[in-house]
Design an enzyme around this catalytic site. Structure first.
Site, short mmCIF file in Angstrom:
data_model
loop_
_atom_site.label_atom_id
_atom_site.label_comp_id
_atom_site.label_asym_id
_atom_site.label_seq_id
_atom_site.Cartn_x
_atom_site.Cartn_y
_atom_site.Cartn_z
CG ASP A 89 5.58 -69.10 32.00
OD1 ASP A 89 6.45 -68.36 32.49
OD2 ASP A 89 5.15 -68.94 30.85
NE ARG B 270 12.57 -68.83 25.61
CZ ARG B 270 11.59 -68.09 25.13
NH1 ARG B 270 10.51 -67.87 25.87
NH2 ARG B 270 11.65 -67.57 23.92
#
Length: 447
Positions: A143, A321
């Site tokens: 993030d 991810r």
């Protein structure tokens, strides 16, 4: 044989493509310091410490350590979303007991803001209890929300560059799909991770820095009502015959009542199920019955498009991810070096710091590895800079592109394959002997 105090490394929160290369950096750097004895990996983060599940990483084959570079996410030692809260004093005391039992003098915690806060609290408690413990934080998160909005504490976190590269390539490929199938499917809505900060969806612009694609980007920070979204989509459809949208999973669907879509069953279902939260209090959007992308697709199809065909959606999940093929080589190197820096700080006895990455001034991309106080990181909150959001609210500025472009690198990572399959690290189950009675973490106990 190493005679120094032992080191425990643990991971917390969502994993990244490059988190294992940080672990590799820690293991390999620890060999260079006589003050550090055995390196243990806590199985599933702080829960592994509480349960006294300490994997001996110093005893693992060298080849398996080397393969950490290209082994994605956290399967090697595991991660967790277990939060040590102020009220859980038994948990804190148990951590100290485990460290004492295993002669642990160094604790490295890989994670985000909450993890930095936990590492800091453990170091302070250890000092109060007379345990000589050095605690150092190691940053990670896709993030990119660790640190401050002035980029003074850290320029970017390991993991973000690879997530950005994933979206750069995904949007390139989606553009080919959309261009080829637009007569039937003129609108493609793609949902990107990012609960409340726009760094991941913003990376979609890296696929098209010259802005030639019919692409709209809606960050979590965007405040755009439904009718305006429909107008923006229709405008692109009239001009290009097609439109692509990248929307943050944290986009505020409560803005949609202006178009009265809250009367739709799918929106009501989303609102009722979207507030699932983990131990850190973070929303778990992947568990929602309806994603933001699907709500937007349904809305656009309901109000109608000015061309034939319909909108459709694409909601990537944790592949954002864990897709190792899209890992950034720059990200991999920086993840490794920040792990080494953390060990260097620990060996020098610099407790209460986080190893950090800071960008050097100048047009050429260069970084240096430094330290910042854990307390400053834990109490900070990074926001996506407002001046990096275009005035339209549907794009990012060139200044953001200059920031993000170096992080994705210029090359594709080379992966070790056996029989066409990725060869990943497989550690041997060599655990430290348990010396304390079994323990159930406080938050896991039945009321």
């Amino acid at each position: 044989m190493a005679t120094g105090k032992n080191l425990v490394v643990a991971q917390s929160g969502g994993p990244t493509c490059v988190i294992n290369n940080t672990l590799r950096g820690i293991i390999e750097a620890a060999r260079d310091f006589d003050a550090i004895g055995t390196v243990y990996g806590a199985r599933h983060g702080i829960e592994g410490v509480l349960k006294e599940e300490l994997l001996n990483l110093s005893a693992q084959p060298a080849q398996e350590i080397a393969l950490l570079r290209t082994t994605p996410v956290a399967g090697s030692i595991g991660t967790c979303r277990y939060k040590l809260k102020e009220t859980q004093q038994e948990d804190f005391e148990r951590v100290i007991e485990v460290f004492k039992a295993h002669q642990v003098g160094y604790f490295l915690y890989i994670g985000g803001n909450d993890s930095m806060d936990t590492a800091n609290k453990i170091a302070q408690l250890a000092h109060q209890r007379g345990l000589d413990l050095v605690a150092v934080g190691v940053p990670k998160t896709i993030d990119n929300d660790v640190g401050d909005s002035e980029f003074r504490l850290i320029d970017h976190t390991p993991g973000y560059g690879s997530a950005a590269k994933y979206w750069m390539h995904m949007v390139q490929c989606a553009n080919e799909e959309n261009a080829g199938s637009c007569p039937a499917d003129p609108v493609l809505v793609m949902q990107a991770m990012g609960r409340k900060i726009g760094f991941i969806p913003a990376a979609a612009r890296l696929a098209d820095p010259e802005r030639q694609m019919p692409l709209l980007i809606y960050l979590a920070e965007s405040q755009i009502p439904a009718e305006q979204i429909a107008d923006q989509v229709s405008d692109l459809l009239r001009r290009h015959g097609r439109c692509m949208i990248v929307v943050s999973e944290g986009f505020d669907v409560s803005l949609l009542p202006e178009a009265k879509v809250f009367d739709l069953p799918e929106v009501k279902a989303f609102v009722q199920t979207a507030d699932v939260r983990d131990a850190f209090g973070h929303k778990s959007y992947g568990s929602a019955a309806q994603s933001v992308a699907q709500v937007l697709v349904n809305y656009l199809n309901r109000v109608g498009l000015p061309v034939k065909g319909a909108a459709r959606g694409n909601v990537p999940g944790t592949d954002q991810r864990h897709s190792m093929a899209y890992a950034s080589v720059v990200d991999l190197e920086e993840a490794y070096q920040v792990g080494r820096k953390a060990v260097e700080l620990a060996a020098r006895g610099e407790s209460g710091y986080m190893a950090t990455i800071l960008r050097e001034p100048g047009s050429a991309y260069q970084v240096r590895y430094d330290k910042v106080p854990l307390g400053e990181v834990a109490n900070s909150e990074r926001c996506f800079p407002r001046h990096w959001i275009a005035s339209s609210g549907t794009d990012v500025t060139d200044e953001f592109l200059r920031y993000a472009r170096p992080l994705v690198g210029d090359d594709m990572v080379s992966l070790p394959l056996v029989g066409g399959r990725l060869r990943m690290t497989r550690f041997e189950p060599i655990y430290a002997d348990q010396k304390l009675p079994p323990y159930v973490p406080q938050a896991d106990r039945k009321k």
